[in-house]
Design a protein around this motif. Structure first.
Motif, PDB file in Angstrom:
ATOM      1  N   VAL A 147       5.011   4.631  -2.827  1.00  0.00           N
ATOM      2  CA  VAL A 147       4.627   4.152  -1.304  1.00  0.00           C
ATOM      3  C   VAL A 147       3.326   5.003  -1.285  1.00  0.00           C
ATOM      4  O   VAL A 147       2.210   4.429  -0.985  1.00  0.00           O
ATOM      5  CB  VAL A 147       5.500   4.508  -0.212  1.00  0.00           C
ATOM      6  N   ASP A 148       3.116   6.193  -1.915  1.00  0.00           N
ATOM      7  CA  ASP A 148       1.827   7.226  -1.431  1.00  0.00           C
ATOM      8  C   ASP A 148       0.958   7.451  -2.897  1.00  0.00           C
ATOM      9  O   ASP A 148      -0.113   7.790  -2.299  1.00  0.00           O
ATOM     10  CB  ASP A 148       2.438   8.356  -1.018  1.00  0.00           C
ATOM     11  N   GLU A 149       1.555   7.318  -3.816  1.00  0.00           N
ATOM     12  CA  GLU A 149       0.705   7.808  -5.028  1.00  0.00           C
ATOM     13  C   GLU A 149      -0.117   6.789  -5.801  1.00  0.00           C
ATOM     14  O   GLU A 149       0.491   5.624  -5.691  1.00  0.00           O
ATOM     15  CB  GLU A 149       1.684   8.454  -6.320  1.00  0.00           C
ATOM     16  N   GLU A 150      -1.170   7.041  -6.033  1.00  0.00           N
ATOM     17  CA  GLU A 150      -1.892   6.120  -6.781  1.00  0.00           C
ATOM     18  C   GLU A 150      -1.703   5.857  -8.189  1.00  0.00           C
ATOM     19  O   GLU A 150      -0.698   6.694  -8.771  1.00  0.00           O
ATOM     20  CB  GLU A 150      -3.425   6.628  -7.016  1.00  0.00           C
TER      21      GLU A 150
ATOM     22  N   LEU B 177       9.930   0.597   1.892  1.00  0.00           N
ATOM     23  CA  LEU B 177       9.719   0.727   3.113  1.00  0.00           C
ATOM     24  C   LEU B 177      10.575   0.082   4.339  1.00  0.00           C
ATOM     25  O   LEU B 177      10.499   0.192   5.623  1.00  0.00           O
ATOM     26  CB  LEU B 177       8.229   0.518   3.617  1.00  0.00           C
TER      27      LEU B 177
ATOM     28  N   SER C 247      12.025  11.009  -4.416  1.00  0.00           N
ATOM     29  CA  SER C 247      10.526  11.466  -4.633  1.00  0.00           C
ATOM     30  C   SER C 247      10.023  10.029  -5.407  1.00  0.00           C
ATOM     31  O   SER C 247       8.996  10.055  -5.176  1.00  0.00           O
ATOM     32  CB  SER C 247      10.610  12.539  -5.479  1.00  0.00           C
TER      33      SER C 247
ATOM     34  N   PRO D 270       6.671  -1.406  -3.231  1.00  0.00           N
ATOM     35  CA  PRO D 270       6.351  -0.392  -2.000  1.00  0.00           C
ATOM     36  C   PRO D 270       6.803  -1.073  -0.718  1.00  0.00           C
ATOM     37  O   PRO D 270       7.693  -0.018   0.254  1.00  0.00           O
ATOM     38  CB  PRO D 270       4.988  -0.458  -1.638  1.00  0.00           C
TER      39      PRO D 270
ATOM     40  N   ARG E  78       8.954   8.020  -2.521  1.00  0.00           N
ATOM     41  CA  ARG E  78       7.743   8.411  -1.946  1.00  0.00           C
ATOM     42  C   ARG E  78       6.270   8.286  -2.858  1.00  0.00           C
ATOM     43  O   ARG E  78       5.242   7.664  -2.480  1.00  0.00           O
ATOM     44  CB  ARG E  78       7.950   9.748  -1.900  1.00  0.00           C
ATOM     45  N   ALA E  79       6.754   8.263  -4.317  1.00  0.00           N
ATOM     46  CA  ALA E  79       5.695   8.065  -5.268  1.00  0.00           C
ATOM     47  C   ALA E  79       5.180   6.677  -5.131  1.00  0.00           C
ATOM     48  O   ALA E  79       3.902   6.241  -5.127  1.00  0.00           O
ATOM     49  CB  ALA E  79       5.935   8.828  -6.359  1.00  0.00           C
TER      50      ALA E  79
ATOM     51  N   LYS F  44      -0.782  -2.011  -4.009  1.00  0.00           N
ATOM     52  CA  LYS F  44       0.372  -1.593  -2.918  1.00  0.00           C
ATOM     53  C   LYS F  44       0.378  -2.771  -1.665  1.00  0.00           C
ATOM     54  O   LYS F  44       1.659  -3.039  -1.308  1.00  0.00           O
ATOM     55  CB  LYS F  44      -0.028  -0.574  -2.188  1.00  0.00           C
ATOM     56  N   ASP F  45      -0.476  -3.548  -1.424  1.00  0.00           N
ATOM     57  CA  ASP F  45      -0.422  -4.665  -0.501  1.00  0.00           C
ATOM     58  C   ASP F  45      -0.149  -5.618  -0.967  1.00  0.00           C
ATOM     59  O   ASP F  45      -0.753  -6.182  -2.157  1.00  0.00           O
ATOM     60  CB  ASP F  45      -1.658  -4.862   0.320  1.00  0.00           C
TER      61      ASP F  45
END
Length: 293
Positions: A231-234, A191, A225, A187, A228-229, A254-255
């Motif tokens: 970064v944002d999706e579980e 970013l 996409s 992630p 994006r997944a 994620k972190d």
């Protein structure tokens, strides 16, 4: 291919190309004969896409040279050995040890998803190679099944440091350019943040998920996409991972600061690879870290 089948070419007056071993984004890997030392080797040939601007071609050559430099810095049996960087027609050709076997991607295509125990054994070997690379100041940045070789003698080898980032080196990528395979990207890299060793650990987590589940967790229809997944999706819960589940989930936090440490992950993978179940320990603890009195 730079030569027609049946026609042999000699690189740098020494390396006779015999037959192609595989194709990749950076070019063709050949089986070749080192006519000085009389041994077979693998030679990686760059292939610049048609119409690529001269500065981009130069950057590709620099990236190829850096693959040899990065891999040569890592002294570990789990990292492919680089013997030479030969210059021919003004471009570099990487000369490496010839690993006879299949890539993990080829194994998955032939056999389908692997058992958690076998996946853990492979993952432990890849992680040991990554730890050696990180200790040398080298990030791989493209850990995926296609870059893991399973030799006929069972040795697991990490290869293709062509987009590796060496600590202290200048960047060879343009602003905004995504380097690596999007579905294996961490992630923080998606970013645009500076990657660290934890970014390779994320990619290893994606690899382990793909090996046992048969598909990577965040793959979508397009690269954008997919990013994006990531970064944002579980994380979709693994269904076939068994004892590997806590390791995969620990690596895919994620972190980066919250990810399972490489030492703890290696210890757990070795236990699972041997047929056991790791004991619950302190999240992020590194049993291989030195003890401070």
């Amino acid at each position: 291919m730079s030569e027609e089948p049946g026609r042999e070419r000699v690189i740098a007056g020494r390396y006779r190309l015999l037959s192609p071993l595989g194709e990749g984004g950076m070019g063709t890997v050949w089986r070749a004969l080192d006519e000085v030392l009389h041994r077979e080797v693998a030679v990686k040939e760059v292939r610049a896409p048609a119409g690529l601007a001269a500065p981009d071609v130069e950057r590709m050559y620099a990236r190829l040279e850096r693959e040899a430099w990065a891999a040569a810095r890592v002294a570990d049996r789990g990292v492919v050995t680089v013997y030479d960087v030969a210059m021919e027609d003004g471009r570099p050709w990487i000369v490496m040890e010839l690993v006879r076997g299949l890539s993990l991607a080829e194994v998955l295509e032939a056999e389908g998803p692997l058992s958690p125990q076998r996946a853990a054994h492979i993952g432990a070997e890849v992680l040991a190679a990554l730890r050696a690379a990180h200790a040398a100041g080298v990030l791989h940045r493209d850990v995926k099944p296609a870059n893991v070789l399973i030799a006929n003698d069972g040795r697991i080898v990490l290869t293709d440091f062509g987009i590796a980032m060496v600590e202290g080196s200048s960047a060879l990528t343009m602003t905004g350019e995504v380097i690596g395979s999007p579905e294996f990207l961490a992630p923080e890299r998606a970013l645009g943040r500076t990657p660290g060793p934890e970014s390779d650990l994320w990619s290893l987590g994606v690899l382990l998920y793909a090996v046992v589940e048969g598909h990577s967790p965040f793959r979508q229809d397009t690269p954008l996409s997919t990013l994006r997944a990531i970064v944002d999706e579980e994380l979709p819960p693994p269904r076939r991972a068994g004892p590997l589940t806590p390791v995969i989930e620990g690596l895919l936090r994620k972190d980066p600061a919250e990810r399972l440490s490489s030492g703890q992950a290696l210890a757990d993978l070795r236990v699972i690879g041997a047929g056991g179940s790791p004991r619950a320990g302190t999240p992020g603890a590194d049993p291989f870290a030195p003890t401070v009195a």
